[in-house]
Each structure stands twice: as structure tokens, then as C-alpha cells.
Design a protein around this motif. Structure first.
Motif, PDB file in Angstrom:
ATOM      1  N   ASN A 141      -1.726   0.166   1.064  1.00  0.00           N
ATOM      2  CA  ASN A 141      -2.167  -1.182   0.718  1.00  0.00           C
ATOM      3  C   ASN A 141      -3.477  -1.134  -0.072  1.00  0.00           C
ATOM      4  O   ASN A 141      -4.212  -0.151  -0.019  1.00  0.00           O
ATOM      5  CB  ASN A 141      -2.381  -2.021   1.977  1.00  0.00           C
TER       6      ASN A 141
ATOM      7  N   ARG B 202      -1.132  -3.588  -4.074  1.00  0.00           N
ATOM      8  CA  ARG B 202      -0.169  -2.480  -4.088  1.00  0.00           C
ATOM      9  C   ARG B 202      -0.466  -1.526  -5.255  1.00  0.00           C
ATOM     10  O   ARG B 202       0.448  -1.021  -5.893  1.00  0.00           O
ATOM     11  CB  ARG B 202       1.267  -3.011  -4.219  1.00  0.00           C
TER      12      ARG B 202
ATOM     13  N   TYR C  44       0.787   2.168  -4.561  1.00  0.00           N
ATOM     14  CA  TYR C  44       2.237   2.112  -4.339  1.00  0.00           C
ATOM     15  C   TYR C  44       2.969   1.763  -5.631  1.00  0.00           C
ATOM     16  O   TYR C  44       3.942   2.429  -6.013  1.00  0.00           O
ATOM     17  CB  TYR C  44       2.544   1.071  -3.263  1.00  0.00           C
TER      18      TYR C  44
ATOM     19  N   THR D 156      12.217  -6.328  -0.112  1.00  0.00           N
ATOM     20  CA  THR D 156      11.586  -6.031   1.172  1.00  0.00           C
ATOM     21  C   THR D 156      12.666  -5.840   2.227  1.00  0.00           C
ATOM     22  O   THR D 156      13.421  -6.766   2.534  1.00  0.00           O
ATOM     23  CB  THR D 156      10.651  -7.178   1.593  1.00  0.00           C
TER      24      THR D 156
ATOM     25  N   SER E 234       9.276   0.980   9.256  1.00  0.00           N
ATOM     26  CA  SER E 234       8.051   1.034   8.461  1.00  0.00           C
ATOM     27  C   SER E 234       7.502  -0.363   8.214  1.00  0.00           C
ATOM     28  O   SER E 234       6.297  -0.613   8.367  1.00  0.00           O
ATOM     29  CB  SER E 234       8.335   1.740   7.130  1.00  0.00           C
ATOM     30  N   LEU E 235       8.366  -1.283   7.808  1.00  0.00           N
ATOM     31  CA  LEU E 235       7.917  -2.657   7.565  1.00  0.00           C
ATOM     32  C   LEU E 235       7.420  -3.287   8.858  1.00  0.00           C
ATOM     33  O   LEU E 235       6.375  -3.958   8.862  1.00  0.00           O
ATOM     34  CB  LEU E 235       9.057  -3.495   6.985  1.00  0.00           C
TER      35      LEU E 235
ATOM     36  N   ARG F  25       3.952  -2.272   9.545  1.00  0.00           N
ATOM     37  CA  ARG F  25       2.967  -2.938   8.705  1.00  0.00           C
ATOM     38  C   ARG F  25       2.753  -4.385   9.149  1.00  0.00           C
ATOM     39  O   ARG F  25       1.622  -4.896   9.120  1.00  0.00           O
ATOM     40  CB  ARG F  25       3.401  -2.882   7.239  1.00  0.00           C
TER      41      ARG F  25
ATOM     42  N   SER G 296       0.580  -4.444  12.289  1.00  0.00           N
ATOM     43  CA  SER G 296      -0.822  -4.082  12.074  1.00  0.00           C
ATOM     44  C   SER G 296      -1.604  -5.150  11.320  1.00  0.00           C
ATOM     45  O   SER G 296      -2.826  -5.029  11.155  1.00  0.00           O
ATOM     46  CB  SER G 296      -0.902  -2.749  11.312  1.00  0.00           C
ATOM     47  N   ALA G 297      -0.921  -6.195  10.858  1.00  0.00           N
ATOM     48  CA  ALA G 297      -1.594  -7.264  10.120  1.00  0.00           C
ATOM     49  C   ALA G 297      -2.479  -8.089  11.050  1.00  0.00           C
ATOM     50  O   ALA G 297      -2.255  -8.155  12.261  1.00  0.00           O
ATOM     51  CB  ALA G 297      -0.556  -8.165   9.445  1.00  0.00           C
TER      52      ALA G 297
END
Length: 253
Positions: free
Chosen positions: A90, A152, A155, A187, A192-193, A196, A199-200
Motif C-alpha cells: 500500500n 498502489r 503494486y 478485487t 489476502s484481501l 488487508r 488490518s484497516a
């Protein structure tokens, strides 16, 4: 749609322990392929192997050039190489550290370079001997490589590089029976998503924001992606090479 579309083919998939890689390994095996599933996650690889007798698992760190070469040396010529390994870093170009930039390129791009260099020679010989074609599939993304997205920088740069590498391989080896295409999902709902999102700062809002990016109104599932992988791996796509194929729920309309 008929079954056995990959009968007799040997397919190697990186990052196959979870998420899209795992779903594609199972889907390819169900279509008759012998699948070599690689990852650094031994536990999830073991559970994958239990789901299909057509799946052989190999511990592999795609950053380790010596390990990649060693696996290629003991592996029969592939019909399909699916470079699926990747990470998401990110941040804007100002937020991105040099370490994050280097790690993103190492996993998202250099690993594909190393895997292709290791396995392509035998694939070329296989295509020549059989008079057919072999297929390389590289995991790209619509995010920042096709359409710009905030935060991004690393990425997006890596996934644009994947598309460039894909087109280069396709152009260089088209007359030698090699097809190479990039897959560009929207998306996708994967572990993995979910990591993320969790963790937001506000996971509920983060999930809503990810969904809102797709005009179709939902996240993609792995089952939205596997049919295109089967197509690119099969002889049905013999006239398709050098393409960045979008499966993005309308993001790039």
C-alpha cells in the motif's frame, strides 16, 4: 461445458496454497491436468494435496533462483506455467519505502522472470517435438496497471511490468509455439484481501470501499477467475497471445 479440457497437460502453479492459486490448482486438476502446486506454505500445501490425487506439491520460494532452477531440472516439460505469486504493497510513491518497492518487484516481477527462464527451455523443446503450443499465464491486475488507483504505487508499477514482460515473451516466442498472456482480475475475495480488510482502521468501511470499486456490485470470487485460467491453459486459446485479459466486474468500462 465439456470436462477434461486439460487432459494430458502438466501445469505448474506458483502461490498455490491459498486463494486464487489454490482454486486454480483444483480447477485444473478437475479438468484432467497433472498439477504441480508450489508455495512456501507447507501446511496449506499439504491440505491441498489431500483434495486431489492429480496435485503434486512442492515447497518453493519463488525468490530463490537456485531453488527454482533445481525444481525445473527435476520436473518434466510443462504444458502450462502459471505465475501466480504476488503481494500488495500500500501507499503512494512518497509513502513507499525502498524496501517495499524492492520486495514488490522481487516477488511480483523478478519471480516471473526467474520461473520463465528456468522452465521455458524445456517448454520450447516440448512444443517443437509435439508440433503444438505451450502456455504461460502471468498474474497481473487491473489495479493501477490498467486503471489508476490511489495508494498502489509499487503494486501498480509491478503489475504494469508484468504486462510488459508478458507481451515481450509473447512476441519473442510466438513462432516457437509459446503463448503468453496476463490475467488482470478485479478485487477478488481471497485470504489476502481479507487480511488487508482486517488490518484497516475501519474494516467494515474498507470492505464497503472494495466492493464499491466494482460497478457489478460485489467482489469477485475465485470461481469467477478460474474459468479464464482453464481457457488460457487449454487448446481452446491457441490463437490468443500477448493479451492482458480483464475479469474486473466492470471497473475499467
Amino acid at each position: 461445458m465439456r470436462q477434461g479440457r486439460l487432459e494430458g497437460k502438466t501445469i505448474l502453479i506458483t502461490a498455490a496454497a491459498q486463494g486464487m492459486g489454490r482454486a486454480c490448482a483444483l480447477a485444473c486438476a478437475a479438468e484432467g491436468a497433472k498439477v504441480i502446486a508450489t508455495d512456501i506454505d507447507a501446511a496449506h500445501l499439504a491440505s491441498l494435496a489431500q483434495e486431489s490425487s492429480a496435485i503434486q506439491t512442492e515447497l518453493l520460494d519463488v525468490r530463490d533462483a537456485a531453488a527454482v532452477q533445481a525444481l525445473a531440472a527435476r520436473t518434466p516439460a510443462l504444458d502450462v506455467l502459471f505465475n501466480c505469486a504476488g503481494i500488495v504493497a500500500n501507499g503512494t510513491v512518497l509513502d513507499c519505502t525502498e524496501a517495499d518497492w524492492d520486495r514488490s518487484f522481487e516477488i511480483n516481477v523478478k519471480s516471473m522472470f526467474q520461473m520463465t527462464r528456468a522452465f521455458l527451455p524445456a517448454m520450447l523443446a516440448h512444443a517443437k517435438a509435439d508440433g503444438g503450443s505451450v502456455s504461460i499465464i502471468n498474474m497481473a491486475s487491473m489495479a493501477s496497471s490498467i486503471k489508476g488507483f490511489a495508494n498502489r504505487a509499487a503494486y501498480g508499477a509491478t503489475k504494469a511490468a508484468v504486462i510488459g514482460l508478458t507481451k515481450s515473451i509473447a512476441a519473442d516466442f510466438i513462432r516457437q509455439g509459446v503463448r503468453c498472456n496476463a490475467l488482470c482480475p478485479g478485487t477478488v475475495d481471497t485470504p489476502s484481501l481479507r487480511g488487508r480488510i482486517a488490518s484497516a482502521a475501519d474494516p467494515v468501511q474498507a470492505e464497503k470501499d472494495f466492493i464499491a470499486r466494482q460497478p457489478i456490485g460485489r467482489l469477485a470470487t475465485v470461481d469467477d477467475i478460474t474459468p479464464l485460467v482453464i481457457y488460457l491453459a487449454s487448446d481452446e486459446s491457441q490463437f490468443v497471445t500477448g493479451q492482458a485479459l480483464l475479469v474486473d466486474g466492470g471497473v475499467t468500462i
